[in-house]
Write a protein that holds these residues in place. Sequence first.
Motif, short mmCIF file in Angstrom:
data_model
loop_
_atom_site.label_atom_id
_atom_site.label_comp_id
_atom_site.label_asym_id
_atom_site.label_seq_id
_atom_site.Cartn_x
_atom_site.Cartn_y
_atom_site.Cartn_z
N UNK A 19 -33.79 22.67 -11.18
CA UNK A 19 -33.67 21.31 -10.39
C UNK A 19 -35.03 20.53 -10.50
N UNK A 20 -36.06 21.03 -10.93
CA UNK A 20 -37.29 20.22 -11.28
C UNK A 20 -37.63 20.04 -12.51
N UNK A 21 -36.56 20.05 -13.20
CA UNK A 21 -36.70 19.60 -14.81
C UNK A 21 -36.24 18.55 -14.83
N UNK A 22 -37.06 17.34 -15.16
CA UNK A 22 -36.80 15.96 -15.27
C UNK A 22 -35.77 15.67 -16.56
N UNK A 23 -35.78 16.54 -17.56
CA UNK A 23 -34.77 16.27 -18.49
C UNK A 23 -33.52 16.60 -18.09
N UNK A 24 -33.47 17.59 -17.06
CA UNK A 24 -31.93 18.02 -16.73
C UNK A 24 -31.61 17.02 -15.78
N UNK A 25 -32.49 16.27 -15.04
CA UNK A 25 -31.77 15.10 -14.10
C UNK A 25 -31.59 13.88 -14.74
N UNK A 26 -32.49 13.87 -16.07
CA UNK A 26 -32.29 12.26 -16.71
C UNK A 26 -30.73 12.51 -17.29
N UNK A 27 -30.62 13.79 -17.82
CA UNK A 27 -29.52 13.94 -18.55
C UNK A 27 -28.20 13.71 -17.93
N UNK B 254 -22.08 7.32 -17.83
CA UNK B 254 -20.99 7.20 -18.80
C UNK B 254 -19.57 7.38 -18.11
N UNK B 255 -19.43 8.44 -17.30
CA UNK B 255 -18.36 9.05 -16.24
C UNK B 255 -18.12 8.12 -15.12
N UNK C 12 -13.77 6.23 -25.94
CA UNK C 12 -12.85 6.98 -25.18
C UNK C 12 -13.45 8.27 -25.55
N UNK C 13 -13.73 8.61 -26.74
CA UNK C 13 -13.99 9.91 -27.33
C UNK C 13 -15.23 10.28 -26.60
N UNK C 14 -16.07 9.31 -26.63
CA UNK C 14 -17.29 9.60 -26.21
C UNK C 14 -17.53 10.07 -24.69
N UNK C 15 -16.61 9.15 -23.88
CA UNK C 15 -16.63 9.61 -22.47
C UNK C 15 -15.88 10.98 -22.23
N UNK C 16 -15.04 11.25 -23.09
CA UNK C 16 -14.39 12.78 -22.94
C UNK C 16 -15.61 13.45 -23.33
N UNK C 17 -16.31 13.48 -24.27
CA UNK C 17 -17.15 14.37 -24.54
C UNK C 17 -18.46 14.43 -23.37
N UNK C 18 -18.73 13.60 -22.59
CA UNK C 18 -19.66 13.56 -21.74
C UNK C 18 -19.07 14.25 -20.55
N UNK C 19 -17.73 14.02 -20.32
CA UNK C 19 -16.91 14.79 -19.13
C UNK C 19 -16.79 16.15 -19.37
N UNK C 20 -16.90 16.64 -20.65
CA UNK C 20 -16.73 17.87 -21.01
C UNK C 20 -17.98 18.42 -20.61
N UNK C 21 -18.97 17.85 -20.82
CA UNK C 21 -20.58 18.57 -20.92
C UNK C 21 -20.89 18.32 -19.27
N UNK C 22 -20.33 17.64 -18.47
CA UNK C 22 -20.63 17.45 -17.07
C UNK C 22 -20.96 18.64 -16.41
N UNK C 23 -19.85 19.92 -16.41
CA UNK C 23 -20.13 20.86 -15.54
C UNK C 23 -21.25 21.67 -15.81
N UNK C 24 -21.57 21.78 -17.11
CA UNK C 24 -22.77 22.44 -17.68
C UNK C 24 -24.19 21.77 -17.38
N UNK C 25 -24.01 20.37 -17.38
CA UNK C 25 -25.36 19.80 -16.88
C UNK C 25 -25.61 19.96 -15.48
N UNK C 26 -24.43 19.86 -14.76
CA UNK C 26 -24.64 20.22 -13.32
C UNK C 26 -25.36 21.43 -12.89
N UNK C 27 -24.79 22.51 -13.92
CA UNK C 27 -25.30 24.05 -13.66
C UNK C 27 -26.69 23.93 -14.13
N UNK C 28 -26.86 23.03 -15.10
CA UNK C 28 -28.51 23.32 -15.71
C UNK C 28 -29.14 22.81 -14.59
#
Length: 341
Positions: A304-312, A319-320, A283-299
């Motif tokens: 958009x051509x950064x494969x690390x951004x896409x994979x992450x 996870x979510x 549950x804590x892991x899922x919460x951390x991933x949900x918290x990171x999600x908007x920043x990953x989407x902004x990244x």
Amino acid sequence: MKKLILGMAIVASAFAFGQKGDVNAQLQATNKAAMDAYNAKNYAAAAPKFIEIYDLLKANGQDNKMYMYYAGLSHALANNNDAAIKIYTDLINSGYTGVETTYTAKEKKSGQTVNLDKATWDLMKKNADYSDFKTEQTPSVEPDLYETLTTLLINAKKGNEALVIIEKGLAKFPNNTKLKEAQTNAYLQSGNMDKFVAGLKEQLAKNPNDATNWYNLGVMQAKTPATVEEAIASFKKAIELKPDFANAYQNIVYTTIGDDPKVVAEINATRKDKPDAASKLIDARRERFAKALPYAESWYKVDPKNIDAVTTLKEIYVVTKNIDKVKEMKAKEAELSAGAK
């Protein structure tokens, strides 16, 4: 790095060596070759010519280090770091400042202003054919000597040597912002992390709108568990100042998620014998991933051509449990991987 416009002729030398036409001719020819090479941006060719001028003048009683300064500058512009470092070091150690006094007078008959050496200038004051006797001092280049040598040393990965020069320069020019910035970089290069962070904070106190320094501060804060939240705040400040700062988004994501392989290993180790503890970890892991999600989407949005951004982003959607987005990111991942081949 400051570039000089070298448009001066060796007029003073013509007077100093008036009885040595061969030397004067050599000086004029070498001076022309040096400035032609410099103006053509052939700095590697200009540097030895300026040294040759210096040597010719010194052999005839004039220790004019201005030409060594031009030689050092040319070496620096030609990326001949070792040669430039030696010249700049010698100039600083010699006390050279670049301050030169020029002496001029107007020739009444032609109306032209001529350059004179001091002895001739004093003598001509008694000559009725000349008027408008003036002197002018060139500005000091001493701050530039310290700034350029510091840059050369840092580029050569000689952080400790750079710190010695910076401290010497700041003793003379305590408000020099370029040396202060270089000092922070030199602390990083020499491995003095506490002083590096202190330097970043000092610079940010003076200029809180520097996105790069906020980012660098965040990177350092993220290395210590106790300052992780401060790191995230620093990355957010960098993004506020520079909304397309991809690396800042990336670091917020990674810092927020934390050491996920370690967490996954812990979950797997406790899942069988301590299912309740494992569930809390999940549950804590899922919460951390949900918290990171908007920043990953902004990244992903800004890069958009950064494969690390896409994979992450794909892994965060896994996870979510956003299956549609997982499929979308898998397709994008495959597209980028195919394009890289």
